[in-house]
Scaffold this active site. Structure first.
Site, PDB file in Angstrom:
ATOM      1  N   ASP A  18     -81.317  37.293 -14.011  1.00 56.97           N
ATOM      2  CA  ASP A  18     -82.285  36.847 -15.121  1.00 56.97           C
ATOM      3  C   ASP A  18     -82.404  37.947 -16.351  1.00 56.97           C
ATOM      4  O   ASP A  18     -82.676  37.034 -17.394  1.00 56.97           O
ATOM      5  CB  ASP A  18     -83.859  37.045 -14.790  1.00 56.97           C
ATOM      6  CG  ASP A  18     -84.722  38.291 -14.249  1.00 56.97           C
ATOM      7  OD1 ASP A  18     -83.912  39.489 -14.618  1.00 56.97           O
ATOM      8  OD2 ASP A  18     -85.727  38.513 -14.182  1.00 56.97           O
ATOM      9  N   SER A  19     -81.552  38.878 -15.950  1.00 57.35           N
ATOM     10  CA  SER A  19     -80.883  38.933 -17.566  1.00 57.35           C
ATOM     11  C   SER A  19     -79.709  38.444 -18.538  1.00 57.35           C
ATOM     12  O   SER A  19     -79.191  38.525 -19.492  1.00 57.35           O
ATOM     13  CB  SER A  19     -79.697  40.274 -17.947  1.00 57.35           C
ATOM     14  OG  SER A  19     -79.058  40.402 -16.437  1.00 57.35           O
ATOM     15  N   LYS A  29     -83.976  37.760  -5.130  1.00 54.14           N
ATOM     16  CA  LYS A  29     -84.262  39.238  -5.711  1.00 54.14           C
ATOM     17  C   LYS A  29     -85.926  39.030  -6.656  1.00 54.14           C
ATOM     18  O   LYS A  29     -85.822  38.145  -7.579  1.00 54.14           O
ATOM     19  CB  LYS A  29     -83.584  39.620  -6.035  1.00 54.14           C
ATOM     20  CG  LYS A  29     -84.029  41.308  -7.340  1.00 54.14           C
ATOM     21  CD  LYS A  29     -82.537  42.599  -7.545  1.00 54.14           C
ATOM     22  CE  LYS A  29     -82.224  41.666  -9.058  1.00 54.14           C
ATOM     23  NZ  LYS A  29     -83.188  41.766  -9.982  1.00 54.14           N
ATOM     24  N   GLU A  33     -89.277  41.378  -8.350  1.00 55.97           N
ATOM     25  CA  GLU A  33     -89.110  43.150  -8.680  1.00 55.97           C
ATOM     26  C   GLU A  33     -90.951  42.926  -8.968  1.00 55.97           C
ATOM     27  O   GLU A  33     -91.785  42.647  -8.653  1.00 55.97           O
ATOM     28  CB  GLU A  33     -89.369  42.693 -10.659  1.00 55.97           C
ATOM     29  CG  GLU A  33     -88.102  42.960 -11.498  1.00 55.97           C
ATOM     30  CD  GLU A  33     -87.889  42.755 -12.561  1.00 55.97           C
ATOM     31  OE1 GLU A  33     -89.215  42.643 -12.942  1.00 55.97           O
ATOM     32  OE2 GLU A  33     -87.092  42.356 -13.339  1.00 55.97           O
ATOM     33  N   GLU A  91     -83.742  50.177 -10.680  1.00 53.06           N
ATOM     34  CA  GLU A  91     -83.140  50.659 -11.914  1.00 53.06           C
ATOM     35  C   GLU A  91     -83.505  51.442 -12.471  1.00 53.06           C
ATOM     36  O   GLU A  91     -85.293  51.701 -12.878  1.00 53.06           O
ATOM     37  CB  GLU A  91     -84.116  49.309 -12.840  1.00 53.06           C
ATOM     38  CG  GLU A  91     -83.415  49.395 -13.886  1.00 53.06           C
ATOM     39  CD  GLU A  91     -82.940  47.600 -14.047  1.00 53.06           C
ATOM     40  OE1 GLU A  91     -83.478  47.112 -14.068  1.00 53.06           O
ATOM     41  OE2 GLU A  91     -82.948  47.941 -16.328  1.00 53.06           O
TER      42      GLU A  91
HETATM   43  O1  KIV Z   1     -81.271  40.862 -14.411  1.00 53.48           O
HETATM   44  C1  KIV Z   1     -80.767  41.879 -13.749  1.00 53.48           C
HETATM   45  O2  KIV Z   1     -79.105  41.651 -14.657  1.00 53.48           O
HETATM   46  C2  KIV Z   1     -80.921  43.170 -13.095  1.00 53.48           C
HETATM   47  C3  KIV Z   1     -79.340  43.877 -12.890  1.00 53.48           C
HETATM   48  C4  KIV Z   1     -80.378  45.049 -14.118  1.00 53.48           C
HETATM   49  C5  KIV Z   1     -80.110  45.050 -11.631  1.00 53.48           C
HETATM   50  O3  KIV Z   1     -81.659  42.484 -12.772  1.00 53.48           O
END
Ligand code: KIV
Length: 273
Positions: free
Chosen positions: A53-54, A122, A124, A191
């Site tokens: 989600d980055s 994934k 959080e 992280e």
């Molecule tokens: O969204 C992302 O890029 C991440 C990584 C930093 C693990 O969750």
């Protein structure tokens, strides 16, 4: 510069990641958000591609990961999957798509799996989202956990500094990691936490633990592609190693193109019909 050739070209599965941990082979993981980058990352022999989600920051220019939507994550996921033959593709569940009612979280995860054709999702969090995680795994969806610095909670903490430095937070992280493994998560991302704590988590769990800013005593590493390729000039945290300076290479090439256009050198006779 040397190319890495993966030992075999078979598709990476969650089970193969588990086997890698058992035999002590480190897992390589990198982000990709689009087809062209996904092809490059997959052809390089990367084990796992994360549609993070980055993308909210890197692709859309947002300050945080919060604004990206489920539809946008599915779009990025689909684009990446089309470019990948070997790597395991994991799509991040965006903020707001799973933090409430577990049934809504399950519906969001099902949409990601059905529409993007990714291999896993994934999300959080630990104890707070455990019912949702169990429901997803019960529905046959492979889930990767994410603890430590959780960018979707940035407004709660107000800072991106190292997490779990104090004893209470470290204890909670250890408990959450165990809960996620017991719930059936196939892997865990840690992280920005102290290396000693990350090492403790990795040695206490059977599932692979992938770190970013969590030291070397874990089972694998993940970075954001644009950061490690040096495309993001202004971002240089301590944990980041830059493997290229694409900012200089790309702006140099673009400058040359502009000069050639302005001078009339491009296109020449061979470059026209
Ligand atoms: O969204 C992302 O890029 C991440 C990584 C930093 C693990 O969750």
């Amino acid at each position: 510069m040397s190319n890495y050739i993966a030992n075999d070209t078979r598709k990476v599965t969650t089970h193969r990641l588990w086997e890698m941990k058992q035999r002590g082979e480190k897992i390589s993981m990198l982000t990709a958000y689009d087809y062209t980058m996904a092809r490059l990352v997959d052809e390089s022999g990367m084990d796992v591609i994360l549609v993070g989600d980055s993308a909210s920051n890197v692709m859309a220019g947002n300050v945080t990961t919060l604004p990206i939507t489920l539809d946008q994550m599915i779009y990025h996921g689909k684009s990446v999957v089309r470019g990948v033959k070997r790597a395991l593709v994991v799509v991040d569940m965006p903020f707001g798509s799973y933090q409430g009612n577990p049934y809504d979280g399950l519906a969001s995860a099902i949409r990601i799996m059905k529409e993007s054709h990714a291999d896993a999702i994934k999300l959080e969090g630990g104890k707070e989202i455990l019912d949702t995680v169990k429901m997803m795994i019960g529905a046959g969806i492979p889930v990767m956990g994410h603890l430590g610095l959780m960018p979707q909670s940035i407004n709660k903490y107000g800072t991106y500094t190292v997490r779990a430095k104090d004893e209470d937070e470290a204890k909670k992280l250890l408990r959450d990691a165990q809960l996620l493994q017991d719930a059936g998560c196939f892997a865990l991302v840690l992280e920005k936490i102290p290396a000693a704590l990350a090492a403790q988590v990795a040695s206490s769990l059977d599932i692979p633990v992938i770190g970013i800013g969590a030291g070397g005593q874990v089972d694998g590493q993940v970075l954001v592609a644009q950061d490690m390729l040096g495309m993001n000039d202004g971002f240089s945290p301590r944990f980041l190693r830059r493997y290229a300076d694409l900012h200089t290479i790309i702006t140099g090439a673009l400058g040359e193109y502009i000069r050639d256009v302005k001078s009339g050198d491009f296109p020449n006779e061979k470059e026209q019909y």
